[in-house]
Every structure is written in structure tokens, then in C-alpha cells.
Design an enzyme around this catalytic site. Structure first.
Site, PDB file in Angstrom:
ATOM      1  N   ILE A 299     -11.190  -6.718  -9.726  1.00  0.00           N
ATOM      2  CA  ILE A 299     -11.868  -5.419  -9.760  1.00  0.00           C
ATOM      3  C   ILE A 299     -12.518  -5.196 -11.132  1.00  0.00           C
ATOM      4  CG2 ILE A 299     -11.562  -2.917  -9.537  1.00  0.00           C
ATOM      5  CD1 ILE A 299      -9.252  -3.557  -7.528  1.00  0.00           C
TER       6      ILE A 299
ATOM      7  N   ASP B 160      -7.329  -8.615 -21.754  1.00  0.00           N
ATOM      8  CA  ASP B 160      -6.515  -9.210 -20.690  1.00  0.00           C
ATOM      9  C   ASP B 160      -5.755 -10.393 -21.281  1.00  0.00           C
ATOM     10  OD1 ASP B 160      -5.516 -10.574 -18.420  1.00  0.00           O
ATOM     11  OD2 ASP B 160      -7.113  -9.740 -17.170  1.00  0.00           O
TER      12      ASP B 160
ATOM     13  N   ALA C 237      -6.337   2.221 -10.838  1.00  0.00           N
ATOM     14  CA  ALA C 237      -5.440   1.083 -10.570  1.00  0.00           C
ATOM     15  C   ALA C 237      -4.121   1.557  -9.953  1.00  0.00           C
ATOM     16  CB  ALA C 237      -5.216   0.287 -11.836  1.00  0.00           C
TER      17      ALA C 237
ATOM     18  N   ASP D 138      -7.720   8.288  -9.739  1.00  0.00           N
ATOM     19  CA  ASP D 138      -7.626   8.126  -8.284  1.00  0.00           C
ATOM     20  C   ASP D 138      -6.167   7.924  -7.881  1.00  0.00           C
ATOM     21  OD1 ASP D 138      -8.735   7.736  -5.628  1.00  0.00           O
ATOM     22  OD2 ASP D 138      -8.264   5.604  -5.838  1.00  0.00           O
TER      23      ASP D 138
ATOM     24  N   GLU E 275       2.547  10.703  -5.720  1.00  0.00           N
ATOM     25  CA  GLU E 275       1.433  11.011  -4.810  1.00  0.00           C
ATOM     26  C   GLU E 275       1.958  11.630  -3.526  1.00  0.00           C
ATOM     27  OE1 GLU E 275      -0.839   7.401  -4.396  1.00  0.00           O
ATOM     28  OE2 GLU E 275      -1.464   7.425  -6.472  1.00  0.00           O
TER      29      GLU E 275
ATOM     30  N   HIS F 187      -6.393   8.869  -4.163  1.00  0.00           N
ATOM     31  CA  HIS F 187      -6.146   7.435  -3.931  1.00  0.00           C
ATOM     32  C   HIS F 187      -7.057   6.881  -2.820  1.00  0.00           C
ATOM     33  CE1 HIS F 187      -2.842   4.173  -4.499  1.00  0.00           C
ATOM     34  NE2 HIS F 187      -4.002   3.618  -4.181  1.00  0.00           N
ATOM     35  N   ILE F 188      -8.371   7.070  -3.039  1.00  0.00           N
ATOM     36  CA  ILE F 188      -9.332   6.646  -2.009  1.00  0.00           C
ATOM     37  C   ILE F 188     -10.153   5.432  -2.448  1.00  0.00           C
ATOM     38  CG2 ILE F 188      -9.538   8.887  -0.850  1.00  0.00           C
ATOM     39  CD1 ILE F 188     -12.138   9.350  -2.495  1.00  0.00           C
ATOM     40  N   GLY F 189      -9.709   4.749  -3.511  1.00  0.00           N
ATOM     41  CA  GLY F 189     -10.470   3.595  -4.018  1.00  0.00           C
ATOM     42  C   GLY F 189     -10.797   2.582  -2.931  1.00  0.00           C
ATOM     43  N   ALA F 190      -9.838   2.295  -2.065  1.00  0.00           N
ATOM     44  CA  ALA F 190     -10.042   1.268  -1.022  1.00  0.00           C
ATOM     45  C   ALA F 190     -10.326   1.898   0.334  1.00  0.00           C
ATOM     46  CB  ALA F 190      -8.799   0.386  -0.934  1.00  0.00           C
TER      47      ALA F 190
HETATM   48  P1  NAD Z   1      -6.185  -8.827 -10.274  1.00  0.00           P
HETATM   49  O1  NAD Z   1      -4.840  -9.458 -10.189  1.00  0.00           O
HETATM   50  O2  NAD Z   1      -7.371  -9.605  -9.805  1.00  0.00           O
HETATM   51  O3  NAD Z   1      -6.472  -8.365 -11.773  1.00  0.00           O
HETATM   52  C1  NAD Z   1      -5.513  -7.788 -12.592  1.00  0.00           C
HETATM   53  C2  NAD Z   1      -5.755  -8.289 -13.998  1.00  0.00           C
HETATM   54  O4  NAD Z   1      -4.873  -7.577 -14.876  1.00  0.00           O
HETATM   55  C3  NAD Z   1      -5.449  -9.785 -14.165  1.00  0.00           C
HETATM   56  O5  NAD Z   1      -6.583 -10.455 -14.696  1.00  0.00           O
HETATM   57  C4  NAD Z   1      -4.275  -9.809 -15.131  1.00  0.00           C
HETATM   58  O6  NAD Z   1      -4.305 -10.920 -16.001  1.00  0.00           O
HETATM   59  C5  NAD Z   1      -4.490  -8.503 -15.876  1.00  0.00           C
HETATM   60  N1  NAD Z   1      -3.299  -8.021 -16.573  1.00  0.00           N
HETATM   61  C6  NAD Z   1      -2.000  -8.100 -16.196  1.00  0.00           C
HETATM   62  N2  NAD Z   1      -1.215  -7.530 -17.128  1.00  0.00           N
HETATM   63  C7  NAD Z   1      -2.043  -7.057 -18.098  1.00  0.00           C
HETATM   64  C8  NAD Z   1      -1.827  -6.360 -19.313  1.00  0.00           C
HETATM   65  N3  NAD Z   1      -0.602  -6.036 -19.729  1.00  0.00           N
HETATM   66  N4  NAD Z   1      -2.898  -6.008 -20.054  1.00  0.00           N
HETATM   67  C9  NAD Z   1      -4.158  -6.341 -19.644  1.00  0.00           C
HETATM   68  N5  NAD Z   1      -4.417  -7.025 -18.507  1.00  0.00           N
HETATM   69  C10 NAD Z   1      -3.374  -7.373 -17.747  1.00  0.00           C
HETATM   70  O7  NAD Z   1      -6.052  -7.452  -9.475  1.00  0.00           O
HETATM   71  P2  NAD Z   1      -7.240  -6.551  -8.853  1.00  0.00           P
HETATM   72  O8  NAD Z   1      -7.472  -6.957  -7.440  1.00  0.00           O
HETATM   73  O9  NAD Z   1      -8.376  -6.535  -9.813  1.00  0.00           O
HETATM   74  O10 NAD Z   1      -6.504  -5.121  -8.833  1.00  0.00           O
HETATM   75  C11 NAD Z   1      -6.318  -4.380 -10.039  1.00  0.00           C
HETATM   76  C12 NAD Z   1      -5.559  -3.075  -9.800  1.00  0.00           C
HETATM   77  O11 NAD Z   1      -6.249  -2.264  -8.860  1.00  0.00           O
HETATM   78  C13 NAD Z   1      -4.141  -3.230  -9.245  1.00  0.00           C
HETATM   79  O12 NAD Z   1      -3.293  -2.320  -9.952  1.00  0.00           O
HETATM   80  C14 NAD Z   1      -4.235  -2.738  -7.854  1.00  0.00           C
HETATM   81  O13 NAD Z   1      -3.014  -2.210  -7.411  1.00  0.00           O
HETATM   82  C15 NAD Z   1      -5.289  -1.647  -8.014  1.00  0.00           C
HETATM   83  N6  NAD Z   1      -5.934  -1.259  -6.749  1.00  0.00           N
HETATM   84  C16 NAD Z   1      -6.144   0.088  -6.513  1.00  0.00           C
HETATM   85  C17 NAD Z   1      -6.736   0.480  -5.333  1.00  0.00           C
HETATM   86  C18 NAD Z   1      -7.003   1.943  -5.031  1.00  0.00           C
HETATM   87  O14 NAD Z   1      -7.008   2.326  -3.864  1.00  0.00           O
HETATM   88  N7  NAD Z   1      -7.274   2.781  -6.019  1.00  0.00           N
HETATM   89  C19 NAD Z   1      -7.096  -0.469  -4.365  1.00  0.00           C
HETATM   90  C20 NAD Z   1      -6.918  -1.823  -4.656  1.00  0.00           C
HETATM   91  C21 NAD Z   1      -6.325  -2.207  -5.857  1.00  0.00           C
END
Ligand code: NAD
Length: 319
Positions: A158, A177, A237, A262, A267, A285-288
Site C-alpha cells: 500500500i 521501512d 493502516a 480510517d 472500533e 474503516h472503509i479503506g478496503a
Molecule cells: P505490506 O506487508 O505489503 O507492507 C507493510 C510494510 O511495513 C512492509 O514493507 C514492512 O517491512 C513494513 N514495516 C513493518 N514494520 C515496520 C516498522 N516498524 N517501521 C516501518 N515499516 C515497517 O502490507 P500492506 O498490504 O501494504 O498493508 C499495510 C497496512 O494496511 C496493514 O496494517 C494492513 O492491516 C492495513 N490495511 C488497512 C485496510 C483498511 O481497510 N484501512 C485495508 C487493508 C490493509
């Protein structure tokens, strides 16, 4: 018809799958071809099922897993975040956990961008005031995104998708990261940065890390002191990454020009002082929550779940 070849119907339909948080029709159709599928909103009788499909609502604790084993073999999360599932317990008990990590990337990146634009141009505030019959044109001055620095914490799927979109709008993207190789940042269109440097340099800061013991509260009182005054913070996130009491203080003191959430520690959060703050943009929480993301998640998790039950190679095993 529609049933993969070589699988005897009698044996295949002996699988029982429980769905507790709903699933799009595309996924249900795939599952129903090969299993008995039940939908309910709690976990009653889980011990009589081979697989469970959840989204973010159902909590799959160690107690749930141990009381449902040995028949329960697979838990599927129709989405990315698996913080509602006890992965350590699943590994110990021998329950496979799979997710659908690619399904919501575009939708969450687009929603993050929508929140950034909402903050920059104060769109929710402008909309609310116009509905009250006001015309606050002079007060509703915003900022452009073009030329601004966006700090991305967590440059994964993301985070990178957001960077591509932000760059198209003329933003400069920096990222933190610790798990990413140095060369990988630039391939993802982001300049690598230290954590403190990112907080001090960014006009907009957006979080895209998973919720883990390491990331819980990663933006707290100390970090708000380090953030550039007048910056804007976005979190799509997970709740718990940003300390909400410190965020409220930073909005009240004016240190932050605005924030958008979000996701929340609890929640739904209810009408808290944070949610009602004029400089906070909040979504439930409507991101997805798009037609495309939900359809993709249902399709991907249905295929992965059946692969797990059939002992086939898995693409997205998380435990
Ligand atoms: P991903 O695993 O592809 O990316 C996460 C990144 O975070 C990785 O590159 C990892 O190395 C990095 N990371 C881990 N620990 C870290 C730290 N301490 N400091 C900095 N970076 C760190 O995951 P994604 O698919 O990109 O999803 C990211 C987030 O989005 C997740 O928390 C997921 O739950 C959330 N999300 C939210 C919604 C929503 O509805 N709002 C929907 C989908 C995902």
C-alpha cells in the site's frame, strides 16, 4: 460442471466451511462448488467445521482455535490484516492461516489519497458548513499537495501504491521501512529516510505498517514532538499505531494542522473528542470497502482456502 477434475464429489463435499463476517458472492460460488458452506455471525459449532472464513470483525483467539481443533484445519482472512487472529496459537495447534494480501492495495491507496486531499482542501469542513447555510470561502484556505513532502512509514504494497499516486501529483516521497533493502526504496519511487528525519521533514505523514508489538503506539507523545509543526498525519493502516490521546493534544495545541483516521484503537470509537475535533477527518474503516476490493478478496481467499484444504501449494500462508 465447474468442479476441478479428479476430485470425487462425495469426498469434496464432506468439507464444511463457516463464514462469520460475510463474503462476496464470487467467493461463495467458488466455495459452494466444493464444500458445504454455512454463514452465521458467531463461532457457535466451529468444532464441526474444517475451515473458517473471517474478515476483521471475528476474533480468532487461542481458545477459539484449540476448542475447534482437530477438525478445524484452515482459517482464511478475506483481506490483509491478520491482527484479529492469534497466529502463534494457530502455528502451535497446527491450524493453517491464509489471507488475501493483494486484494485491497489499490483501494486503500486511493482512500489514503482521498483523505490527504480532504485534509489539504478541508473538504469535509467546507461541506458541513455549506449544509449549515454558511459561505466561509475566505476561511477555507487550503494547501496544494504538489511540491510537498510525503513521508511514508512502511513502504510495502500500500505504501508503494500510494507513492506512485502521490508522485503523479507532484509530491516528493520519502519512506521509512527497516525491513526493506536500500535499493528497493528507489525502485518503489521513494527516497529512503530515517524515522526521526521523516517526522521532521514531512508535510504529510502516512502510516502503512502492520500492527505488531513493535509498531503499537509508534506515533506517541515523543514522536509528536519530533513532527514538523503544521504537518498533517494520516492513518489508514491499523488503530493502535497512533496514540490517540497524544494525537488529540497535537491537534488541540495546533502542532498538527490536521489528521485523518480510517482506523481506531476501539472500533467503532463513538463520538469522542478526537472524532469530533474540527481538524480531524474520520472514516469508519472503509479503506478496503470498494466493490473491486471485496470481490477480489472473496475470490482470492476462496481459492486459497480450497488449496489449503486440498493440501496444494499456498501463495499466502501467514501461519
Ligand atoms: P505490506 O506487508 O505489503 O507492507 C507493510 C510494510 O511495513 C512492509 O514493507 C514492512 O517491512 C513494513 N514495516 C513493518 N514494520 C515496520 C516498522 N516498524 N517501521 C516501518 N515499516 C515497517 O502490507 P500492506 O498490504 O501494504 O498493508 C499495510 C497496512 O494496511 C496493514 O496494517 C494492513 O492491516 C492495513 N490495511 C488497512 C485496510 C483498511 O481497510 N484501512 C485495508 C487493508 C490493509
Amino acid at each position: 460442471m465447474g468442479r476441478p477434475s479428479g476430485l470425487p464429489t462425495r469426498w469434496a463435499l464432506s468439507w464444511r466451511i463457516l463464514i462469520t463476517d460475510g463474503l462476496e458472492e464470487d467467493g461463495l460460488t467458488i466455495l459452494r462448488r466444493r464444500a458445504d458452506v454455512a454463514e452465521q455471525d458467531d463461532l457457535t459449532g466451529l468444532e464441526h467445521f474444517d475451515a473458517l472464513v473471517v474478515r476483521g470483525r471475528t476474533r480468532v483467539t487461542s481458545g477459539v482455535l484449540s476448542s475447534a481443533a482437530p477438525r478445524l484445519k484452515v482459517v482464511g482472512r478475506a483481506g490483509v490484516g491478520v491482527d484479529n487472529i492469534d497466529l502463534e496459537a494457530a502455528g502451535r495447534i497446527g491450524v493453517i492461516v491464509v489471507n488475501a494480501p493483494l486484494a485491497s492495495t489499490t483501494s486503500v491507496a486511493e482512500h489514503t489519497l482521498a483523505l490527504m486531499l480532504s485534509l489539504a482542501r478541508r473538504i469535509p469542513d467546507a461541506d458541513r458548513s455549506l449544509r449549515r447555510g454558511e459561505w466561509r470561502k475566505a476561511e477555507l484556505e487550503g494547501v496544494e499537495l504538489s511540491g510537498r513532502t510525503l513521508g511514508i512509514i512502511g513502504v510495502g504494497r500500500i505504501g508503494s501504491a500510494l507513492a506512485a499516486r502521490a508522485r503523479a501529483l507532484g509530491m516528493h516521497c520519502i519512506g521509512f521501512d527497516p525491513h526493506l533493502a536500500p535499493g528497493e526504496f528507489r525502485r518503489r519511487g521513494v527516497d529512503p529516510s530515517g524515522f526521526a528525519e521523516l517526522l521532521g521533514l514531512s508535510d504529510f505523514i502516512s502510516l502503512h505498517v502492520p500492527l505488531t508489538p513493535e509498531t503499537q503506539g509508534m506515533i506517541g507523545p515523543r514522536e509528536f514532538e519530533m513532527i514538523r509543526p503544521g504537518a498533517r498525519l494520516i492513518c489508514t493502516a491499523r488503530g493502535g499505531l497512533v496514540d490517540e490521546a497524544s494525537l488529540l493534544s497535537a491537534l488541540e495545541s495546533g502542532r498538527l494542522a490536521g489528521a485523518a483516521l480510517d482506523v481506531f484503537a476501539h472500533e467503532p470509537p463513538g463520538p469522542t473528542s478526537l472524532v469530533s475535533h474540527p481538524n480531524l477527518v474520520a472514516t469508519p474503516h472503509i479503506g478496503a470497502q470498494t466493490i473491486e476490493a471485496q470481490r477480489r478478496a472473496a475470490h482470492d481467499i476462496a481459492e486459497e482456502l480450497l488449496a489449503a484444504l486440498g493440501g496444494q501449494p499456498l501463495r499466502w500462508r501467514v501461519a
